[in-house]
Design a protein around this motif. Structure first.
Motif, short mmCIF file in Angstrom:
data_model
loop_
_atom_site.label_atom_id
_atom_site.label_comp_id
_atom_site.label_asym_id
_atom_site.label_seq_id
_atom_site.Cartn_x
_atom_site.Cartn_y
_atom_site.Cartn_z
N LEU A 124 63.58 -15.56 -11.95
CA LEU A 124 64.45 -14.39 -11.85
C LEU A 124 64.60 -13.94 -10.40
O LEU A 124 65.70 -13.61 -9.95
CB LEU A 124 63.90 -13.25 -12.70
N ILE A 125 63.53 -13.96 -9.65
CA ILE A 125 63.58 -13.59 -8.23
C ILE A 125 64.47 -14.56 -7.46
O ILE A 125 65.23 -14.16 -6.58
CB ILE A 125 62.17 -13.52 -7.63
N THR B 79 66.12 -15.94 -18.22
CA THR B 79 64.68 -15.72 -18.37
C THR B 79 64.35 -15.08 -19.72
O THR B 79 63.34 -15.42 -20.34
CB THR B 79 64.13 -14.86 -17.22
N ARG B 80 65.20 -14.19 -20.21
CA ARG B 80 64.96 -13.59 -21.54
C ARG B 80 65.08 -14.64 -22.64
O ARG B 80 64.27 -14.66 -23.58
CB ARG B 80 65.93 -12.45 -21.79
N ASP C 200 59.18 -15.10 -13.90
CA ASP C 200 59.47 -14.01 -12.95
C ASP C 200 59.98 -14.57 -11.63
O ASP C 200 60.90 -14.03 -11.02
CB ASP C 200 58.22 -13.15 -12.71
N ARG D 200 62.01 -16.81 -22.57
CA ARG D 200 60.84 -16.12 -23.13
C ARG D 200 60.93 -16.03 -24.66
O ARG D 200 59.91 -16.09 -25.34
CB ARG D 200 60.74 -14.71 -22.54
N PRO E 129 54.60 -16.96 -17.63
CA PRO E 129 55.36 -15.75 -17.29
C PRO E 129 55.57 -15.57 -15.78
O PRO E 129 56.64 -15.12 -15.36
CB PRO E 129 54.50 -14.62 -17.86
N ALA E 130 54.60 -15.91 -14.98
CA ALA E 130 54.75 -15.76 -13.53
C ALA E 130 55.86 -16.67 -12.99
O ALA E 130 56.61 -16.28 -12.09
CB ALA E 130 53.43 -16.08 -12.82
#
Length: 120
Positions: free
Chosen positions: A85-86, A65-66, A82, A69, A78-79
């Motif tokens: 990542l979850i 994710t990093r 996230d 981004r 962005p959502a």
């Protein structure tokens, strides 16, 4: 017919009884001694749970994710990043865990025990 609130009530059957049925059928196909032995293998169970809930999210989820981004910031909102990542923090599905272990000739009893532990 098969929609939520319909005659068949799939939200109740799948959500409450479906997973229980999978666990039950998988457990009935194994000897009780195999399940006891698999459950008492603390080293394996700890390694699997740590890999699932610690190593995978921090070694794959966070760097992925990093990097997305940083290098392709407009590819996903962005959502959604996230949410990605979850997803790396979730346990595996019971049926795939057992099916793939059995197809690979692995220890199905340990696979079942770890699927149960991780889904609690």
């Amino acid at each position: 017919l098969g929609m939520n609130g319909g005659i068949l009530r799939p939200e109740l059957f799948i959500g409450k009884f479906g997973v229980t049925f999978i666990f039950l059928m998988s457990g009935l196909s194994l000897e009780l001694s195999e399940l006891k032995e698999a459950f008492s293998n603390y080293k394996l169970n700890t390694a699997v749970q740590l890999t699932t809930f610690a190593a995978w999210p921090f070694l794959i989820g966070v760097p992925l994710t990093r990097a997305m981004r940083k290098f392709v910031p407009n590819l996903l909102p962005p959502a959604l990043l996230d949410g990605l990542l979850i997803l790396t923090c979730l346990p595996t599905t019971v049926n795939m865990c057992i099916f793939l272990t059995s197809a690979a000739g692995g220890n199905v009893a340990s696979s079942l025990c770890n699927a149960v532990i991780s889904n609690l």
